[in-house]
Design a protein around this motif. Structure first.
Motif, PDB file in Angstrom:
ATOM      1  N   VAL A  72      -8.890  -0.938 -13.352  1.00  6.60           N
ATOM      2  CA  VAL A  72      -7.947  -1.167 -12.426  1.00  6.60           C
ATOM      3  C   VAL A  72      -7.992  -2.478 -11.672  1.00  6.60           C
ATOM      4  O   VAL A  72      -9.057  -3.031 -11.897  1.00  6.60           O
ATOM      5  N   ASN A  74      -7.797  -5.193  -9.146  1.00  9.99           N
ATOM      6  CA  ASN A  74      -8.058  -5.213  -7.825  1.00  9.99           C
ATOM      7  C   ASN A  74      -7.971  -6.792  -7.516  1.00  9.99           C
ATOM      8  O   ASN A  74      -9.044  -7.524  -7.723  1.00  9.99           O
ATOM      9  N   ALA A 111      -9.233  -1.246   0.335  1.00  9.94           N
ATOM     10  CA  ALA A 111      -8.837  -1.035  -0.993  1.00  9.94           C
ATOM     11  C   ALA A 111      -8.195   0.469  -1.509  1.00  9.94           C
ATOM     12  O   ALA A 111      -7.359   0.335  -2.372  1.00  9.94           O
ATOM     13  N   SER A 112      -8.512   1.569  -0.662  1.00 12.87           N
ATOM     14  CA  SER A 112      -7.934   2.770  -0.945  1.00 12.87           C
ATOM     15  C   SER A 112      -6.752   2.864  -0.758  1.00 12.87           C
ATOM     16  O   SER A 112      -6.076   3.941  -1.343  1.00 12.87           O
ATOM     17  N   ALA A 114      -4.237   0.793  -1.770  1.00 15.24           N
ATOM     18  CA  ALA A 114      -3.810   0.420  -3.004  1.00 15.24           C
ATOM     19  C   ALA A 114      -3.817   1.830  -4.013  1.00 15.24           C
ATOM     20  O   ALA A 114      -2.990   1.847  -4.483  1.00 15.24           O
ATOM     21  N   SER A 115      -5.226   2.132  -4.237  1.00 14.84           N
ATOM     22  CA  SER A 115      -5.327   3.123  -5.043  1.00 14.84           C
ATOM     23  C   SER A 115      -4.615   4.550  -4.616  1.00 14.84           C
ATOM     24  O   SER A 115      -4.100   5.440  -5.435  1.00 14.84           O
ATOM     25  N   ARG A 118      -0.970   4.177  -5.509  1.00 17.49           N
ATOM     26  CA  ARG A 118      -1.093   4.207  -7.018  1.00 17.49           C
ATOM     27  C   ARG A 118      -1.130   5.655  -7.796  1.00 17.49           C
ATOM     28  O   ARG A 118      -0.073   6.127  -8.242  1.00 17.49           O
ATOM     29  N   GLU A 125      -1.144  -1.540  -8.432  1.00 17.09           N
ATOM     30  CA  GLU A 125      -2.048  -1.968  -7.665  1.00 17.09           C
ATOM     31  C   GLU A 125      -2.010  -3.410  -7.693  1.00 17.09           C
ATOM     32  O   GLU A 125      -2.700  -4.127  -6.762  1.00 17.09           O
ATOM     33  N   THR A 128       0.516  -4.128  -4.993  1.00 20.75           N
ATOM     34  CA  THR A 128       0.083  -3.780  -3.628  1.00 20.75           C
ATOM     35  C   THR A 128      -1.214  -4.426  -3.133  1.00 20.75           C
ATOM     36  O   THR A 128      -1.153  -4.949  -1.878  1.00 20.75           O
ATOM     37  N   THR A 129      -2.078  -4.934  -4.007  1.00 22.97           N
ATOM     38  CA  THR A 129      -3.331  -5.585  -3.528  1.00 22.97           C
ATOM     39  C   THR A 129      -2.967  -6.875  -2.859  1.00 22.97           C
ATOM     40  O   THR A 129      -3.439  -7.423  -1.754  1.00 22.97           O
ATOM     41  N   MET A 227     -12.092   1.774  -7.131  1.00 24.29           N
ATOM     42  CA  MET A 227     -11.440   1.062  -6.082  1.00 24.29           C
ATOM     43  C   MET A 227     -12.037   0.920  -4.750  1.00 24.29           C
ATOM     44  O   MET A 227     -12.217  -0.123  -4.333  1.00 24.29           O
TER      45      MET A 227
ATOM     46  N   CYS B 272       6.557   1.702  -2.812  1.00 22.96           N
ATOM     47  CA  CYS B 272       6.153   3.116  -2.951  1.00 22.96           C
ATOM     48  C   CYS B 272       7.279   4.071  -2.778  1.00 22.96           C
ATOM     49  O   CYS B 272       7.202   5.153  -2.902  1.00 22.96           O
TER      50      CYS B 272
END
Lengths: 329, 288
Positions: A72, A74, A111-112, A114-115, A118, A125, A128-129, A227, B272
């Motif tokens: 993944v 990051n 970080a979550s 982003a996950s 996803r 991600e 998004t990150t 993540m 999203c």
């Protein structure tokens, strides 16, 4: 063994190219390398500087290792570092332990996002990150210009954290206890990745997600956990930098450590223990480059150049193909 | 508030030209299946080479070509690693950003000691600035739309971003199309860098792109990989940035950090699919 040789080769090649770049502008390559070495490990003072710089690099590097191992992306280490530092600042009056824990939780939550996006909306991600990095940067900018600005209101920075929350210094040096924390986290990551079922599932997910799924791993949950863990480690890096070095929040508190973590992780070829050596190398490079700027008036940004060369050389050696995340076609 | 937005419009239009050009370049690359994270480094390199070219020649046009040359050099590195060696695009892009940041910082400092550096940087006149704005906001979007959606080349290029194997199976080379997209991107990003260092400011400064490349990446998502969308996106980000100055002038600078964060939050929501339907090119970021 081959991986070790490739890593050392990449590091050596980056120094060589650095010397060549210096030579192209009329600096003696020998003098340049000498300053780089003496400025990073040549004295007690230099060595302490190198170790101090290595600590955040080790943790942001580890964060990248954990995420990449799970396949993944990051790229959000910078943002997780920032929210970690922010959370640590806000909780610093409850003591060091509370601040470190809060930073890890904040980094994990950041970080979550982003996950979650996803898993829930199939949002990549990688993108998004990066967006979350910017949101974190502006959030920090808002805080140090507004609610968290120092009482005197002079600079866009916070007041220092309470003395009691600052990480204790180690026996008469400028080194802080964060080094010990970082090394412990490194060992714990190695143990987790290579000695537990969780680690096996995590690596299986990164290696071949469809096979992992077939073997009974809940790939989405696995990615979310990896993540969160990765974000926690990056958040911890932010807290340690705040409580050990800067003591204040300001806009550039992350100083690119999040992105540099990618170079650290790749030089370590995604091995947690090797991350120590990779972080020490880049820490030394950054510290030596600072000395280059002071004594030879060569821009300290050559350290960033060195990080780039290491990554590109590793791609050339083809040693990354085996772990390239996102191969889930 | 409406009045403030209207007042900040002219500033927004001119100040977001580099951003817009970069967005247009990135649109082409992403449509061909490449996510160029190194666009930040590409623009930064172009900003520096544009200044050197303009200083040496004393000409703005030469500066523009200098910027494009710098961007092309970066594109060559990106293409060599990501197209030729099929290395991961994200890793390559990250390396390129670090490379450009380090190298421009180093070279710029070295050049400060040279004789070329003391020469003044030629200035872009008001008429030229207007022309640049019209070209970036109107002419290039029309040309790009025509190319991407009205020509066979554009169709093949977009197919490289959706299903490259089909392109390869039907004959044309995916690599050639991606290289072509990369060259188009480099020309636009090179112009972006030149505009940044020659028109918006008069000279180079370390890390002067300050995240514009990453913002460009966000805007391409915001615009849902469509020409009209990216124009709207650039306008939104541009107005937000211009409003910051208005707020600072009114001593309300505090809010501008939150204001600047809003476009990213919106982009996140768009990504999203919360704020409308979105579909990225199917093979974005994958090798062929």
């Amino acid at each position: 063994m081959r991986r070790l040789a490739v890593g050392i080769g990449a590091a050596a090649l980056s120094l060589l190219l650095l010397a060549l770049a210096g030579a192209a502008f009329g600096h003696s390559p020998r003098v340049l390398l000498e300053i780089l070495v003496s400025g990073s490990i040549g004295s007690r003072f230099a060595l302490e500087g190198t170790l101090l710089k290595s600590v955040p690099l080790l943790l942001t590097g580890l964060a990248v290792v954990i995420a990449f191992r799970a396949g993944v992306w990051n790229i959000g280490g910078e943002g997780q570092f920032i929210v970690g530092a922010l959370a640590a600042y806000l909780t610093s009056r409850f003591g060091t332990t509370a601040a470190l824990l809060a930073a890890a939780v904040a980094g994990a939550l950041w970080a979550s996002i982003a996950s979650l996006l996803r898993v829930w909306r199939n949002a990549p991600e990688v993108l998004t990150t990066i967006l979350l990095n910017f949101i974190a940067i502006h959030l920090l900018g808002y805080c140090v210009n507004g609610p968290l600005q120092e009482a005197s209101g002079q600079y866009p920075q916070s007041d220092p954290v309470p003395q009691a929350a600052a990480l204790p210094l180690l026996g008469g040096s400028s080194l802080h206890a964060g080094i010990v924390v970082a090394l412990l986290v490194t060992l714990a990551s190695w143990w987790l990745l290579y000695r537990t079922r969780e680690g096996l599932r995590l690596r299986a997910t990164g290696f071949n997600p469809s096979a992992a799924q077939y073997a009974g791993v809940d790939v989405n949950a696995q990615i979310a956990r990896a993540m969160a863990l990765s974000g926690a480690v990056a958040g911890l890096a932010g807290a340690i930098e705040l409580l050990g070095v800067t003591h204040r929040l300001f806009e550039r508190v992350a100083a690119g450590y999040g992105y540099a973590g990618i170079a650290v992780a790749l030089l370590a070829q995604l091995h947690p223990i090797a991350t120590i050596a990779a972080a020490a190398f880049f820490g030394a490079l950054a510290t030596g480059a600072g000395e280059l700027q002071r004594s030879a008036s060569i821009s300290s940004s050559v350290a960033t150049f060195g990080q780039a060369v290491v990554i590109l050389v590793l791609i050339l050696f083809g040693s990354m193909r085996a772990f390239a995340p996102g191969r889930d076609e | 508030m409406i009045e403030m937005i209207i007042q900040s419009l002219p500033l927004a239009i001119f100040a977001s030209v580099p951003l817009l050009l970069a967005v247009e370049g990135e649109l082409v690359a992403e449509r061909a299946g490449m996510i160029n994270l190194g666009i930040e480094g590409m623009m930064l390199t172009a900003a520096m080479t544009a200044v050197f070219a303009a200083q040496i020649s004393g000409s703005i046009i030469a500066g523009l070509f200098g910027g494009i040359a710098g961007a092309l050099a970066v594109a060559a590195i990106f293409g060599f690693f990501s197209i030729r060696l099929k290395a991961d695009q994200i890793v390559t892009g990250t390396a390129i950003n670090l490379l450009a940041l380090g190298l421009t910082g180093f070279v710029y400092r070295e050049m400060q000691q040279s004789a070329i550096f003391v020469r003044s940087v030629p200035h872009v006149g008001a008429a030229a600035e207007n022309a640049i704005a019209i070209v970036s906001w109107i002419v290039i979007p029309i040309l790009l739309s025509l190319m991407l959606w009205m020509t066979a080349f554009g169709l093949r290029l977009r197919a490289c971003g959706e299903y490259p194997r089909a392109v390869a199976a039907s004959g044309p080379s995916v690599a050639m199309h991606r290289w072509a997209a990369l060259v188009i991107e480099a020309v636009l990003v090179g112009a972006a860098g030149a505009d940044l260092s020659l028109a918006l400011s008069s000279g180079f400064a370390e890390n002067m792109t300050s995240g514009r490349g990453f913002i460009a990446l966000s805007i391409v998502i915001f615009g849902r990989w469509k020409t009209r969308g990216i124009l709207l996106g650039t306008a939104v980000f541009g107005i937000a940035a211009a409003l910051q100055y208005a707020l600072q002038a009114m001593n309300q600078s505090l809010q501008f950090h939150l204001l600047l964060a809003i476009p990213y939050v919106v982009t996140l929501l768009i990504l999203c699919g919360i704020a409308g339907k979105v579909r990225a090119p199917e093979s974005l970021g994958r090798d062929a």
